[in-house]
Design an enzyme around this catalytic site. Sequence first.
Site, PDB file in Angstrom:
ATOM      1  CG  ASN A  82      35.633  86.547  75.847  1.00 14.32           C
ATOM      2  OD1 ASN A  82      34.574  86.212  75.327  1.00 14.32           O
ATOM      3  ND2 ASN A  82      35.941  86.242  77.110  1.00 14.32           N
ATOM      4  CB  CYS A  91      30.616  81.705  72.260  1.00 14.09           C
ATOM      5  SG  CYS A  91      29.897  83.014  71.239  1.00 14.09           S
ATOM      6  N   GLY A  92      27.246  80.643  72.527  1.00 14.26           N
ATOM      7  CA  GLY A  92      26.149  80.003  71.808  1.00 14.26           C
ATOM      8  C   GLY A  92      26.075  80.385  70.342  1.00 14.26           C
ATOM      9  CG  ASN A 164      28.936  81.505  79.135  1.00 16.69           C
ATOM     10  OD1 ASN A 164      27.790  81.102  79.319  1.00 16.69           O
ATOM     11  ND2 ASN A 164      29.251  82.219  78.083  1.00 16.69           N
ATOM     12  NE  ARG A 219      32.900  85.507  80.919  1.00 20.91           N
ATOM     13  CZ  ARG A 219      33.377  84.438  81.524  1.00 20.91           C
ATOM     14  NH1 ARG A 219      33.969  84.552  82.692  1.00 20.91           N
ATOM     15  NH2 ARG A 219      33.265  83.252  80.979  1.00 20.91           N
ATOM     16  CB  CYS A 227      25.070  87.182  73.930  1.00 19.91           C
ATOM     17  SG  CYS A 227      25.869  86.039  75.085  1.00 19.91           S
ATOM     18  CB  THR A 229      25.638  81.563  76.532  1.00 20.26           C
ATOM     19  OG1 THR A 229      26.459  82.733  76.439  1.00 20.26           O
ATOM     20  CG2 THR A 229      26.351  80.374  75.922  1.00 20.26           C
TER      21      THR A 229
END
Length: 290
Positions: A82, A91-92, A164, A219, A227, A229
């Site tokens: 991150n 992370c998709g 996640n 987060r 994003c 996912t």
Amino acid sequence: MSSSTHGVAFTKGHGTQNDFVVLPDPDASLDLTAARVAALCDRRRGLGADGVLRVVRWAKVAGVAGVPDPEPGVEWFMDYRNADGSAAEMCGNGVRVFGRYLRDRGWGGDGPLGTRAGVRTVTVTGSGADTVVSVGMGPARIGAESTAVVDGVAFGGVAIDVGNPHLACVGATDPDTLDLTRAPSHDASLFPHGVNVEFVTPVAAGPDGDAVRMRVHERGVGETRSCGTGTVAAVVAALRAAGRDTGDVHVATPGGALRVTVEPGATTLHGPAELVAHGELDRTWWDALA
């Protein structure tokens, strides 16, 4: 090579404006500290990104805390961090950029990749601006109902694990009206390691089929333009709210369009992945961050 006396190689890429610094490090020679990741992702003192994708051979990081044991036949591992320097499970959008990078570099691209959430299978089609990367995201596990609080207003949602943690809130308010400059409050006992929070519209008929709109606060990052996912979690929650457990849904994010296919026991994320720049980080700058 991932690095030299002249600098540290990098590529900048994004998936629907969810952007990443890609660091090729096949033999795990980089000391990728949280401070270096945070500096790289800072949009004033670094390159600027929502996260870092280290491209490393899975066998080279075997035994590192948080990294699962390598699986036979899977060469590459996506070491995702991150923007604040913390490691994340998945992370998709990142795995789509990762697959595009491997394909363009001649290191593969199609097939299985390792992540902290397990193996993900990638398919890359097209070229240039028309490249589409599809990722088998595995099953989405639905958990307890909970709430997210924005500016004192509670929004009902459901916990969804896509490798996640997510809290997907379907419904009552247009996502565009929300102030996501600060992290929504959440139940820390349900999400002890933090959570990505999605705000998504109900499923509606669109020109190409079922469609939703969403925004997300990630987060360790903040609000992002997209994003991957989170898109999967949002679609699963929206289908659930509509009394369905499968479907093919187009998702409009602030950064662009994605599509999610939900089947029994499986989800697939489809969307673009672009590589926009290649270069070297200054070695003196990098070393000073140690």
